[in-house]
Design a protein around this motif. Structure first.
Motif, short mmCIF file in Angstrom:
data_model
loop_
_atom_site.label_atom_id
_atom_site.label_comp_id
_atom_site.label_asym_id
_atom_site.label_seq_id
_atom_site.Cartn_x
_atom_site.Cartn_y
_atom_site.Cartn_z
N ILE A 139 0.65 -1.36 -0.09
CA ILE A 139 0.13 -0.13 -0.01
C ILE A 139 0.48 1.28 0.28
CG2 ILE A 139 -1.86 1.37 1.81
CD1 ILE A 139 -2.75 -1.26 2.18
N VAL A 140 1.78 1.39 0.68
CA VAL A 140 2.63 1.91 1.18
C VAL A 140 3.55 2.83 -0.53
CG1 VAL A 140 4.58 3.65 1.59
CG2 VAL A 140 2.89 2.64 3.78
N ARG A 141 4.05 1.75 -0.94
CA ARG A 141 4.76 2.00 -2.17
C ARG A 141 3.40 1.93 -3.24
NH1 ARG A 141 5.51 -2.57 -4.46
NH2 ARG A 141 4.82 -4.32 -2.86
N ALA A 142 2.48 1.43 -3.27
CA ALA A 142 1.23 2.30 -4.41
C ALA A 142 1.34 3.70 -3.80
CB ALA A 142 -0.18 1.21 -3.91
N ILE A 143 1.14 4.02 -2.62
CA ILE A 143 0.80 5.53 -2.38
C ILE A 143 2.11 6.06 -3.46
CG2 ILE A 143 0.56 7.26 -0.83
CD1 ILE A 143 -0.35 5.47 1.01
N ASN A 144 3.12 5.69 -3.30
CA ASN A 144 4.90 7.11 -3.54
C ASN A 144 4.42 6.69 -4.61
OD1 ASN A 144 6.30 7.75 -1.23
ND2 ASN A 144 6.10 6.05 -0.62
N LYS A 145 4.60 5.35 -5.78
CA LYS A 145 3.79 5.65 -6.83
C LYS A 145 2.75 6.34 -7.78
CE LYS A 145 4.65 1.18 -7.40
NZ LYS A 145 3.62 -0.57 -7.75
N ILE A 146 1.97 7.02 -6.62
CA ILE A 146 -0.12 7.79 -7.34
C ILE A 146 1.09 9.48 -6.54
CG2 ILE A 146 -1.79 8.71 -5.59
CD1 ILE A 146 -2.52 5.55 -5.94
N ILE A 147 2.01 9.39 -5.52
CA ILE A 147 2.81 11.43 -5.74
C ILE A 147 3.31 10.92 -6.90
CG2 ILE A 147 4.20 11.75 -3.66
CD1 ILE A 147 2.83 10.50 -1.57
N LYS A 148 3.86 10.51 -6.85
CA LYS A 148 4.85 10.53 -8.02
C LYS A 148 3.81 10.78 -9.34
CE LYS A 148 9.64 8.70 -8.85
NZ LYS A 148 10.08 7.61 -8.52
N GLU A 149 3.45 10.33 -10.12
CA GLU A 149 2.64 10.25 -10.99
C GLU A 149 1.83 11.49 -10.94
OE1 GLU A 149 1.10 6.17 -12.62
OE2 GLU A 149 3.27 5.57 -12.31
N GLN A 150 1.28 11.58 -9.72
CA GLN A 150 0.02 12.99 -9.55
C GLN A 150 -1.19 12.81 -10.61
OE1 GLN A 150 2.23 16.68 -10.25
NE2 GLN A 150 2.46 16.84 -7.51
N ILE A 154 -8.33 9.47 -7.29
CA ILE A 154 -8.14 8.25 -7.50
C ILE A 154 -9.23 7.57 -6.74
CG2 ILE A 154 -7.18 6.79 -5.05
CD1 ILE A 154 -4.97 6.82 -7.01
N ASP A 155 -10.21 6.53 -6.55
CA ASP A 155 -10.62 6.16 -6.32
C ASP A 155 -10.35 4.59 -6.20
OD1 ASP A 155 -11.01 4.65 -8.88
OD2 ASP A 155 -12.56 5.84 -10.52
N GLU A 156 -11.20 3.87 -5.83
CA GLU A 156 -10.93 1.94 -5.41
C GLU A 156 -10.23 1.44 -6.61
OE1 GLU A 156 -13.78 0.27 -2.91
OE2 GLU A 156 -14.04 1.86 -1.83
N GLU A 157 -10.46 1.47 -7.99
CA GLU A 157 -10.27 0.67 -8.83
C GLU A 157 -8.53 1.38 -9.69
OE1 GLU A 157 -12.20 0.22 -12.96
OE2 GLU A 157 -13.83 0.52 -11.74
N THR A 158 -8.83 3.02 -9.22
CA THR A 158 -7.21 3.60 -9.50
C THR A 158 -6.58 2.85 -8.88
OG1 THR A 158 -8.32 5.55 -9.48
CG2 THR A 158 -8.09 4.61 -11.38
N PHE A 159 -7.19 2.64 -7.00
CA PHE A 159 -5.74 2.60 -6.51
C PHE A 159 -5.54 0.95 -6.55
CE2 PHE A 159 -5.00 1.80 -2.34
CZ PHE A 159 -3.23 2.41 -2.20
N SER A 160 -6.49 -0.09 -6.70
CA SER A 160 -6.19 -1.00 -6.72
C SER A 160 -4.73 -1.50 -7.87
CB SER A 160 -7.59 -1.90 -6.97
OG SER A 160 -8.23 -1.89 -6.32
N GLN A 161 -5.02 -0.18 -9.35
CA GLN A 161 -3.96 -0.68 -9.83
C GLN A 161 -2.58 -0.41 -10.07
OE1 GLN A 161 -6.12 1.20 -13.51
NE2 GLN A 161 -7.53 -0.46 -13.26
N TYR A 162 -2.41 0.54 -8.76
CA TYR A 162 -0.90 0.61 -8.32
C TYR A 162 -0.45 0.01 -7.16
CZ TYR A 162 -1.25 5.18 -10.51
OH TYR A 162 -1.61 6.35 -11.44
N LEU A 163 -1.03 -1.31 -7.12
CA LEU A 163 -0.88 -2.82 -6.30
C LEU A 163 -0.01 -2.80 -6.84
CD1 LEU A 163 -3.65 -2.43 -3.73
CD2 LEU A 163 -1.66 -1.82 -2.77
#
Ligand code: IPE
Ligand code: IPE
Ligand code: MG
Length: 231
Positions: A139-150, A154-163
């Motif tokens: 989960i933390v790695r996913a959040i860091n990717k999200i911060i980078k890609e901005q 983010i909804d549940e479905e898009t969040f899942s794609q970062y996992l």
């Protein structure tokens, strides 16, 4: 009873150490026996038509074991991947590795990448091997990717794609062997609606019959996902 075949089965393969200890053998012998069992259960899963399987092989917390055991586990993994990869390909298995990649020896890492690449067209079963995997870390790695890609939103479905499990649906069934009734930081996000099955059988003793028992139990479950079922 008609057997319902889950699309995705996740397994916490626990009890290798206790199996060995009860026989007066070194813990690593239990891990070697456990690897043989994993090989057979994966083969059986293909025969049963299961499409995704995720095996907890080494957790982010398992680094806290004695160094000899950690080294032996990685050596076992390396040997297994080298000697079994052809068999996995012949069975039509696509292998993926989930977990951190920054603490794994670079030779093993390149072997892992090679296997992912060589098996990527295989269609019978996606086998996710969780190595240096922790649910919180995922989960933390996913959040860091999200911060980078901005991304915009983010909804549940898009969040899942970062996992890490983005190529598999959420597990339908989680099996944990060896009597422990906990998740031990396995797939925290993805297990939200997974059916949980616990057995006292130690992983090295776990057979095709035991696996079938878990599937039969799963087939009797009424999955409600928060709704009211019409009886
Ligand atoms: C599971 O067996 C394998 C790994 C965690 C790598 P254990 O080694 O945890 O076995 P027990 O729990 O000590 O019996
Ligand atoms: C979970 O088993 C990790 C794997 C099976 C790889 P552990 O044996 O490490 O879990 P705890 O320590 O009993 O919670
Ligand atoms: Mg254990």
């Amino acid at each position: 009873m008609t057997l319902k075949i889950p699309e995705h089965v996740a397994i916490i393969m626990d009890g290798n150490g206790r199996w060995a200890k009860s026989r007066g053998l070194p813990r690593i012998v239990g891990h070697y026996k456990g690897a043989e069992v994993a090989e057979d259960i994966v083969e059986y899963a293909v025969e049963l038509g299961i499409k995704h399987m995720t095996l907890f092989t080494f957790s982010t917390e398992n680094w806290n074991r004695p160094r000899e055991e950690v080294n032996a586990l990685f050596e076992l993994l390396r040997q297994y991947l080298i000697s079994k990869k052809r068999k996995l390909y012949e069975l039509g298995i696509r292998v993926r590795f989930i977990g951190r990649k920054d603490r794994i020896n670079k030779h093993l890492l390149s072997l892992m990448k090679e296997i992912e690449e060589e098996s990527k067209e295989n269609k019978n079963l996606v086998l996710n091997l969780a190595i240096d995997y922790g649910g919180r870390d995922d989960i933390v790695r996913a959040i860091n990717k999200i911060i980078k890609e901005q991304p915009n939103k983010i909804d549940e479905e898009t969040f899942s794609q970062y996992l890490d499990l983005s190529c598999s649906p959420d597990p339908d069934l989680l099996i944990r062997t060896a009597g422990e009734k906990r998740i031990s930081n396995f797939l925290l996000w993805n297990l939200a609606y997974t059916e949980l099955y616990f057995t006292d059988t130690l992983w090295p003793d776990f057979s095709r019959e035991d696996f079938l028992k878990a599937l039969e139990d799963f087939s009797r479950r009424k999955r409600k996902f928060g709704r009211v079922l019409d009886e």
